[in-house]
Design an enzyme around this catalytic site. Structure first.
Site, PDB file in Angstrom:
ATOM      1  CG  ASP A  33      -1.840   1.154   1.302  1.00  0.00           C
ATOM      2  OD1 ASP A  33      -2.868   1.076   0.613  1.00  0.00           O
ATOM      3  OD2 ASP A  33      -1.553   2.151   2.002  1.00  0.00           O
ATOM      4  CE  LYS A  64      -4.063   4.408   0.465  1.00  0.00           C
ATOM      5  NZ  LYS A  64      -2.664   4.358   0.903  1.00  0.00           N
ATOM      6  CE1 TYR A 102      -0.007   7.660   3.032  1.00  0.00           C
ATOM      7  CE2 TYR A 102       0.358   5.462   2.146  1.00  0.00           C
ATOM      8  CZ  TYR A 102      -0.442   6.373   2.816  1.00  0.00           C
ATOM      9  OH  TYR A 102      -1.669   5.985   3.264  1.00  0.00           O
ATOM     10  CG  HIS A 153      -4.999   9.366   0.360  1.00  0.00           C
ATOM     11  ND1 HIS A 153      -3.638   9.365   0.187  1.00  0.00           N
ATOM     12  CD2 HIS A 153      -5.197   8.876   1.606  1.00  0.00           C
ATOM     13  CE1 HIS A 153      -3.051   8.886   1.270  1.00  0.00           C
ATOM     14  NE2 HIS A 153      -3.968   8.589   2.140  1.00  0.00           N
TER      15      HIS A 153
HETATM   16  N1  LIG Z   1      -5.908   5.624   3.527  1.00  0.00           N
HETATM   17  C1  LIG Z   1      -5.475   6.340   4.538  1.00  0.00           C
HETATM   18  O1  LIG Z   1      -5.932   7.476   4.757  1.00  0.00           O
HETATM   19  C2  LIG Z   1      -4.395   5.792   5.438  1.00  0.00           C
HETATM   20  C3  LIG Z   1      -4.120   6.427   6.651  1.00  0.00           C
HETATM   21  C4  LIG Z   1      -3.138   5.877   7.478  1.00  0.00           C
HETATM   22  C5  LIG Z   1      -2.454   4.735   7.074  1.00  0.00           C
HETATM   23  N2  LIG Z   1      -2.715   4.155   5.854  1.00  0.00           N
HETATM   24  C6  LIG Z   1      -1.982   2.949   5.401  1.00  0.00           C
HETATM   25  O2  LIG Z   1      -2.093   1.954   6.391  1.00  0.00           O
HETATM   26  C7  LIG Z   1      -0.787   1.529   6.775  1.00  0.00           C
HETATM   27  C8  LIG Z   1      -0.789   1.043   8.211  1.00  0.00           C
HETATM   28  O3  LIG Z   1      -1.156   2.069   9.081  1.00  0.00           O
HETATM   29  P1  LIG Z   1      -0.145   2.655  10.188  1.00  0.00           P
HETATM   30  O4  LIG Z   1       1.230   2.580   9.633  1.00  0.00           O
HETATM   31  O5  LIG Z   1      -0.675   3.939  10.618  1.00  0.00           O
HETATM   32  O6  LIG Z   1      -0.391   1.761  11.436  1.00  0.00           O
HETATM   33  P2  LIG Z   1      -0.236   0.289  12.010  1.00  0.00           P
HETATM   34  O7  LIG Z   1       0.149  -0.728  11.015  1.00  0.00           O
HETATM   35  O8  LIG Z   1      -1.503   0.104  12.753  1.00  0.00           O
HETATM   36  O9  LIG Z   1       0.932   0.514  13.047  1.00  0.00           O
HETATM   37  C9  LIG Z   1       2.230   0.767  12.645  1.00  0.00           C
HETATM   38  C10 LIG Z   1       3.096   0.915  13.882  1.00  0.00           C
HETATM   39  O10 LIG Z   1       3.002  -0.278  14.674  1.00  0.00           O
HETATM   40  C11 LIG Z   1       4.302  -0.798  14.896  1.00  0.00           C
HETATM   41  N3  LIG Z   1       4.193  -2.260  14.786  1.00  0.00           N
HETATM   42  C12 LIG Z   1       3.927  -2.992  13.680  1.00  0.00           C
HETATM   43  N4  LIG Z   1       3.898  -4.305  13.968  1.00  0.00           N
HETATM   44  C13 LIG Z   1       4.152  -4.403  15.289  1.00  0.00           C
HETATM   45  C14 LIG Z   1       4.257  -5.511  16.167  1.00  0.00           C
HETATM   46  N5  LIG Z   1       4.110  -6.765  15.756  1.00  0.00           N
HETATM   47  N6  LIG Z   1       4.536  -5.251  17.487  1.00  0.00           N
HETATM   48  C15 LIG Z   1       4.699  -3.978  17.915  1.00  0.00           C
HETATM   49  N7  LIG Z   1       4.625  -2.896  17.133  1.00  0.00           N
HETATM   50  C16 LIG Z   1       4.333  -3.109  15.814  1.00  0.00           C
HETATM   51  C17 LIG Z   1       5.192  -0.229  13.808  1.00  0.00           C
HETATM   52  O11 LIG Z   1       6.492  -0.018  14.295  1.00  0.00           O
HETATM   53  P3  LIG Z   1       7.793  -0.821  13.712  1.00  0.00           P
HETATM   54  O12 LIG Z   1       7.931  -0.406  12.270  1.00  0.00           O
HETATM   55  O13 LIG Z   1       8.891  -0.322  14.564  1.00  0.00           O
HETATM   56  O14 LIG Z   1       7.504  -2.279  13.875  1.00  0.00           O
HETATM   57  C18 LIG Z   1       4.535   1.117  13.525  1.00  0.00           C
HETATM   58  O15 LIG Z   1       5.049   2.102  14.404  1.00  0.00           O
HETATM   59  C19 LIG Z   1       0.095   2.753   6.497  1.00  0.00           C
HETATM   60  O16 LIG Z   1       1.460   2.412   6.429  1.00  0.00           O
HETATM   61  C20 LIG Z   1      -0.492   3.219   5.186  1.00  0.00           C
HETATM   62  O17 LIG Z   1       0.009   2.440   4.110  1.00  0.00           O
HETATM   63  C21 LIG Z   1      -3.698   4.660   5.053  1.00  0.00           C
END
Ligand SMILES: NC(=O)c1ccc[n+]([C@@H]2O[C@H](COP(=O)([O-])OP(=O)(O)OC[C@H]3O[C@@H](n4cnc5c(N)ncnc54)[C@H](OP(=O)(O)O)[C@@H]3O)[C@@H](O)[C@H]2O)c1
Length: 329
Positions: free
Chosen positions: A57, A92, A62, A125
């Site tokens: 994604d 997006k 980004y 987006h």
């Molecule tokens: N469409 C939209 O508007 C939108 C908005 C926000 C996000 N997104 C997409 O969704 C993706 C995921 O969302 P996100 O990055 O906000 O949040 P997430 O996946 O919920 O959380 C990411 C965080 O959790 C940590 N993490 C991951 N696996 C872990 C584990 N097993 N144990 C402990 N910590 C863990 C990661 O740190 P480490 O890297 O240090 O493991 C990172 O800091 C984004 O990267 C993006 O591609 C889309």
């Protein structure tokens, strides 16, 4: 086994309304903070590909499209996959390009940065239009313009017809906006990518989307669990999940991701740039949560973690979060 004979996790797929298959666990590349340089990120993504991730994604916002493209190219070179078709790449459209005549050029720029001929999924987006050329999220309300939902969607349909986006969809859309597209468009959105985690389980939106054949994908499924900086405040009370995780011998992240995917009609995009944690996150397909465990997670108090306040303005299109989220703020 992957193309090199190494054992990788096989991530199940869901069939979208477009007829295309999408792996139910995607790998996020959106970072709140400092994004690694493209070459560094591409190496991280190659680790993920080795582990079995195929769905990536990204977004124009980004700054990670180049890295995703490099990782795809290097995975092919190294023989980790046999063909580009094995990947599911989502990107997006950012808000300054949400103008009828800017959508196709924006997708062409995305494809150029990715070095690909098509994306598997192209999403609007946010249901927001900004002045052309604006960068990043709005720091001033002056850049916000009324959102031209059907003009933007018609241009997305054109991207689909041209074969540049195999599926098209939206992100951060509420039910009223979805029904506008369903009532007036030709191609229904295949996906609505929205915040979904134990703190914001999206029951209403999921019910609506299920009835309309729109697949829901969870962003921030871990609720920024483990994230640094602004996300270190205790956003979710993880006590219930910690108990379940301890009882099952799983990690908190695994329990959360499993609780989302186990619902059957939802996929998730998680992000970890740490090899151990990205591996941990993918190990969720050979065990289950009990009904009682799922019900305990459902009881967690609900509130959005990222409401998109920066798109709300008294003199703009969305005067309140209620407006932005179609009555489900
Ligand atoms: N469409 C939209 O508007 C939108 C908005 C926000 C996000 N997104 C997409 O969704 C993706 C995921 O969302 P996100 O990055 O906000 O949040 P997430 O996946 O919920 O959380 C990411 C965080 O959790 C940590 N993490 C991951 N696996 C872990 C584990 N097993 N144990 C402990 N910590 C863990 C990661 O740190 P480490 O890297 O240090 O493991 C990172 O800091 C984004 O990267 C993006 O591609 C889309």
């Amino acid at each position: 086994m992957d193309a090199r004979g190494k054992k990788a996790v096989v991530i199940p797929e869901v069939v979208l309304s477009s007829g295309k298959k999408m792996p139910v666990l995607g790998f996020g590349t959106g970072v709140f903070g400092k994004t690694p340089p493209a070459q560094t990120l591409a190496l991280i993504l190659l680790d993920a590909i080795e582990l079995g991730y195929r769905h990536f994604d990204t977004a124009a916002l980004y700054g990670t499209e180049e890295a995703v493209g490099l990782a795809v190219a290097q995975a092919l070179e190294r023989g980790l996959v046999k063909s580009r078709d094995e990947f599911f790449i989502t990107s997006k459209l950012w808000c300054p390009d949400a103008h009828h005549d800017l959508v196709l050029p924006a997708l062409k720029s995305t494809l150029q940065r990715l070095g690909l001929e098509y994306v598997d999924l192209y999403l609007i987006h946010w249901p927001v239009r900004m002045k052309p050329g604006t960068t990043g999220v709005p720091t001033s309300k002056d850049v916000l313009l009324p959102f031209d939902i059907m003009g933007t969607w018609e241009a997305m349909e054109e991207c689909s017809r041209l074969g540049l986006a195999k599926s098209i969809g939206v992100s951060n859309f509420g039910t009223k906006k979805l029904s506008q597209i369903l009532d007036n468009g030709t191609i229904p959105p295949a996906v609505n990518q929205v915040e979904m985690n134990p703190s914001w389980q999206q029951e209403k939106l999921r019910d609506y989307c299920k009835g309309k054949g729109i697949h829901v994908t969870a962003w921030s499924p871990l609720g920024f669990y483990g994230a640094a900086a602004w996300a270190t405040k205790p956003l979710i009370d993880y006590a219930i999940i910690k108990d379940i995780a301890a009882a099952k011998g799983k990690s908190v992240a695994q329990v959360i991701l499993r609780s989302i995917i186990q619902q059957g009609d939802v996929s998730a995009i998680s992000r970890s740039f740490n090899k151990e944690r990205m591996k941990d996150n993918a190990q969720i397909f050979d065990w289950e949560l009990t009904e009682d465990e799922m019900n305990k997670i459902k009881e967690i108090p609900q509130r959005r973690l990222n409401a998109g306040d920066f798109f709300v303005s008294e003199d703009g299109q969305y005067k309140s979060l209620d407006d932005l989220w179609d009555g489900n703020p």
